[in-house]
Write a protein that holds these residues in place. Structure first.
Motif, PDB file in Angstrom:
ATOM      1  N   MET A 177       0.780  -1.237   0.000  1.00 53.79           N
ATOM      2  CA  MET A 177       0.000   0.000   0.000  1.00 53.79           C
ATOM      3  C   MET A 177       0.814   1.292   0.000  1.00 53.79           C
ATOM      4  SD  MET A 177      -2.755  -1.563  -0.388  1.00 53.79           S
ATOM      5  CE  MET A 177      -3.936  -0.224  -0.453  1.00 53.79           C
ATOM      6  N   THR A 178       2.060   1.243  -0.469  1.00 60.91           N
ATOM      7  CA  THR A 178       2.801   2.483  -0.662  1.00 60.91           C
ATOM      8  C   THR A 178       2.424   3.081  -2.017  1.00 60.91           C
ATOM      9  OG1 THR A 178       4.641   1.200  -1.546  1.00 60.91           O
ATOM     10  CG2 THR A 178       4.734   1.779   0.790  1.00 60.91           C
ATOM     11  N   LEU A 179       2.996   4.242  -2.340  1.00 59.48           N
ATOM     12  CA  LEU A 179       2.661   4.928  -3.579  1.00 59.48           C
ATOM     13  C   LEU A 179       3.933   5.489  -4.207  1.00 59.48           C
ATOM     14  CD1 LEU A 179       0.566   5.997  -5.557  1.00 59.48           C
ATOM     15  CD2 LEU A 179       0.196   7.952  -4.041  1.00 59.48           C
ATOM     16  N   LYS A 180       4.232   5.055  -5.429  1.00 63.14           N
ATOM     17  CA  LYS A 180       5.414   5.535  -6.128  1.00 63.14           C
ATOM     18  C   LYS A 180       5.292   7.026  -6.456  1.00 63.14           C
ATOM     19  CE  LYS A 180       6.337   1.088  -8.396  1.00 63.14           C
ATOM     20  NZ  LYS A 180       6.171   0.313  -9.653  1.00 63.14           N
ATOM     21  N   GLU A 181       6.425   7.659  -6.621  1.00 61.91           N
ATOM     22  CA  GLU A 181       6.430   9.042  -7.064  1.00 61.91           C
ATOM     23  C   GLU A 181       5.963   9.140  -8.512  1.00 61.91           C
ATOM     24  OE1 GLU A 181       6.976  11.638  -5.230  1.00 61.91           O
ATOM     25  OE2 GLU A 181       7.535  10.509  -3.435  1.00 61.91           O
ATOM     26  N   THR A 182       5.436  10.297  -8.867  1.00 62.05           N
ATOM     27  CA  THR A 182       4.945  10.505 -10.229  1.00 62.05           C
ATOM     28  C   THR A 182       6.031  10.232 -11.254  1.00 62.05           C
ATOM     29  OG1 THR A 182       3.364  12.169  -9.479  1.00 62.05           O
ATOM     30  CG2 THR A 182       3.934  12.185 -11.818  1.00 62.05           C
ATOM     31  N   GLU A 183       7.254  10.693 -10.986  1.00 60.49           N
ATOM     32  CA  GLU A 183       8.346  10.529 -11.943  1.00 60.49           C
ATOM     33  C   GLU A 183       8.673   9.048 -12.170  1.00 60.49           C
ATOM     34  OE1 GLU A 183       8.383  14.561 -10.329  1.00 60.49           O
ATOM     35  OE2 GLU A 183       8.345  12.573  -9.385  1.00 60.49           O
ATOM     36  N   GLN A 184       8.558   8.255 -11.119  1.00 60.71           N
ATOM     37  CA  GLN A 184       8.833   6.827 -11.255  1.00 60.71           C
ATOM     38  C   GLN A 184       7.773   6.162 -12.126  1.00 60.71           C
ATOM     39  OE1 GLN A 184       9.356   4.798  -7.538  1.00 60.71           O
ATOM     40  NE2 GLN A 184       9.891   2.852  -8.478  1.00 60.71           N
ATOM     41  N   LEU A 185       6.508   6.510 -11.909  1.00 63.61           N
ATOM     42  CA  LEU A 185       5.435   5.958 -12.734  1.00 63.61           C
ATOM     43  C   LEU A 185       5.577   6.411 -14.185  1.00 63.61           C
ATOM     44  CD1 LEU A 185       2.425   6.461 -10.295  1.00 63.61           C
ATOM     45  CD2 LEU A 185       3.402   4.279 -11.003  1.00 63.61           C
ATOM     46  N   GLN A 186       5.945   7.672 -14.392  1.00 67.08           N
ATOM     47  CA  GLN A 186       6.144   8.170 -15.753  1.00 67.08           C
ATOM     48  C   GLN A 186       7.238   7.384 -16.468  1.00 67.08           C
ATOM     49  OE1 GLN A 186       6.990  12.296 -14.954  1.00 67.08           O
ATOM     50  NE2 GLN A 186       4.859  12.927 -15.214  1.00 67.08           N
ATOM     51  N   TYR A 187       8.296   7.081 -15.750  1.00 65.15           N
ATOM     52  CA  TYR A 187       9.404   6.333 -16.348  1.00 65.15           C
ATOM     53  C   TYR A 187       8.970   4.911 -16.713  1.00 65.15           C
ATOM     54  CZ  TYR A 187      14.074   4.381 -17.004  1.00 65.15           C
ATOM     55  OH  TYR A 187      15.180   3.764 -17.532  1.00 65.15           O
ATOM     56  N   GLU A 188       8.282   4.254 -15.804  1.00 61.88           N
ATOM     57  CA  GLU A 188       7.820   2.893 -16.071  1.00 61.88           C
ATOM     58  C   GLU A 188       6.826   2.875 -17.242  1.00 61.88           C
ATOM     59  OE1 GLU A 188       6.339   1.078 -12.523  1.00 61.88           O
ATOM     60  OE2 GLU A 188       8.125   1.590 -11.354  1.00 61.88           O
ATOM     61  N   PHE A 189       5.890   3.810 -17.234  1.00 61.59           N
ATOM     62  CA  PHE A 189       4.901   3.869 -18.316  1.00 61.59           C
ATOM     63  C   PHE A 189       5.591   4.128 -19.658  1.00 61.59           C
ATOM     64  CE2 PHE A 189       1.023   5.315 -15.557  1.00 61.59           C
ATOM     65  CZ  PHE A 189       1.166   4.181 -14.796  1.00 61.59           C
ATOM     66  N   SER A 190       6.611   4.958 -19.644  1.00 62.27           N
ATOM     67  CA  SER A 190       7.330   5.281 -20.873  1.00 62.27           C
ATOM     68  C   SER A 190       8.070   4.065 -21.414  1.00 62.27           C
ATOM     69  CB  SER A 190       8.320   6.424 -20.627  1.00 62.27           C
ATOM     70  OG  SER A 190       7.645   7.602 -20.246  1.00 62.27           O
ATOM     71  N   LEU A 191       8.666   3.271 -20.519  1.00 64.12           N
ATOM     72  CA  LEU A 191       9.337   2.048 -20.956  1.00 64.12           C
ATOM     73  C   LEU A 191       8.365   1.095 -21.633  1.00 64.12           C
ATOM     74  CD1 LEU A 191      11.742   1.114 -17.985  1.00 64.12           C
ATOM     75  CD2 LEU A 191      12.376   1.928 -20.261  1.00 64.12           C
ATOM     76  N   ILE A 192       7.177   0.973 -21.052  1.00 67.84           N
ATOM     77  CA  ILE A 192       6.163   0.080 -21.623  1.00 67.84           C
ATOM     78  C   ILE A 192       5.714   0.595 -22.984  1.00 67.84           C
ATOM     79  CG2 ILE A 192       3.839  -0.867 -21.315  1.00 67.84           C
ATOM     80  CD1 ILE A 192       4.333  -0.604 -18.243  1.00 67.84           C
ATOM     81  N   ALA A 193       5.402   1.895 -23.058  1.00 62.35           N
ATOM     82  CA  ALA A 193       4.912   2.479 -24.310  1.00 62.35           C
ATOM     83  C   ALA A 193       5.967   2.410 -25.400  1.00 62.35           C
ATOM     84  CB  ALA A 193       4.483   3.923 -24.079  1.00 62.35           C
ATOM     85  N   ALA A 194       7.223   2.585 -25.030  1.00 65.61           N
ATOM     86  CA  ALA A 194       8.304   2.567 -26.016  1.00 65.61           C
ATOM     87  C   ALA A 194       8.446   1.208 -26.685  1.00 65.61           C
ATOM     88  CB  ALA A 194       9.614   2.971 -25.353  1.00 65.61           C
ATOM     89  N   GLN A 195       8.026   0.160 -26.003  1.00 62.05           N
ATOM     90  CA  GLN A 195       8.081  -1.184 -26.571  1.00 62.05           C
ATOM     91  C   GLN A 195       6.805  -1.540 -27.339  1.00 62.05           C
ATOM     92  OE1 GLN A 195      10.711  -2.846 -26.674  1.00 62.05           O
ATOM     93  NE2 GLN A 195      12.023  -2.152 -25.012  1.00 62.05           N
TER      94      GLN A 195
END
Length: 228
Positions: A177-195
């Protein structure tokens, strides 16, 4: 129904969740019956099957041993590693094929996926059978770093099916139940989208059934970044 090791004991004793053996009556008495009930009573668009796999070191339960002996004429306990792994892979494929047969019999347009591909090297036949692929990737948890997320995406896009990569809002993993920082989510989402993958981010409700509003403010920021 539990998956067992060579000693006959459950592989995940007292775990948070345990995996049923796909050669046990778990299929007929639980899973297939639930699929039919859902298909008959509810207008669902598809099915997500979680953890369609065998644990490392398994399974050697009495149902696996009986089935293996009937098929090959000798004991599963005497089988070499390659024969055992093939038997497990075939068992997964047979389970998935029966799920697909039941579902498509009710609704040919239903979309079905099997969450079993977060490790590279899964049986390619499963990817060919389902409608789309899913990779569960949690970069901050254990050995699943960002290099693995990129590798998983690169591998999965070569399989010729639409695919989704699922990360989580949690800093470590499901349920804490923690919450990642916005920048971390943006980075992960970008990696997924880039593929070329579809982005999915997992969440869980609190014990009282409510959601965390701050989580969805942050997810909106991350998805808006990717959209732009």
């Amino acid at each position: 129904w539990k998956q067992c090791g060579r000693d006959g004991k459950p592989l995940l004793k007292d775990a948070e969740w345990e995996w049923g053996c796909l050669n046990s009556p778990y299929k007929e008495e639980s899973i297939f019956a639930q699929i039919r009930e859902i298909c008959e009573k509810y207008p669902v668009d598809g099915f997500f099957f979680d953890a369609v796999m065998f644990q490392r070191g398994g399974c050697y339960c009495r149902y696996c041993q009986q089935k293996f002996s009937q098929m090959y004429g000798y004991s599963l306990l005497e089988a070499d590693e390659r024969s055992h792994q093939k038997f497990m892979a075939d068992s997964i494929l047979n389970f998935a094929a029966e799920c697909m047969r039941i579902i498509k019999g009710y609704n040919p347009d239903a979309c079905v996926c099997m969450n079993s591909s977060w490790e590279l090297g899964q049986d390619r036949r499963l990817a060919e059978l389902v409608d789309f692929l899913i990779v569960e990737s949690q970069p901050a948890h254990g050995v699943n770093g960002y290099e693995l997320m990129s590798t998983q995406g690169r591998y999965t896009r070569m399989l010729g099916k639409p695919f989704e990569i699922t990360t989580v809002r949690f800093a470590e993993g499901w349920g804490e139940m923690t919450l990642k920082e916005t920048e971390q989510l943006q980075y992960e989402f970008s990696l997924i989208a880039a593929q070329g993958g579809i982005i999915c981010c997992g969440d869980q409700v609190y014990p009282d059934g409510t959601l965390e509003p701050a989580c969805y403010d942050r997810l909106k920021e991350a998805f808006s970044y990717v959209e732009a």
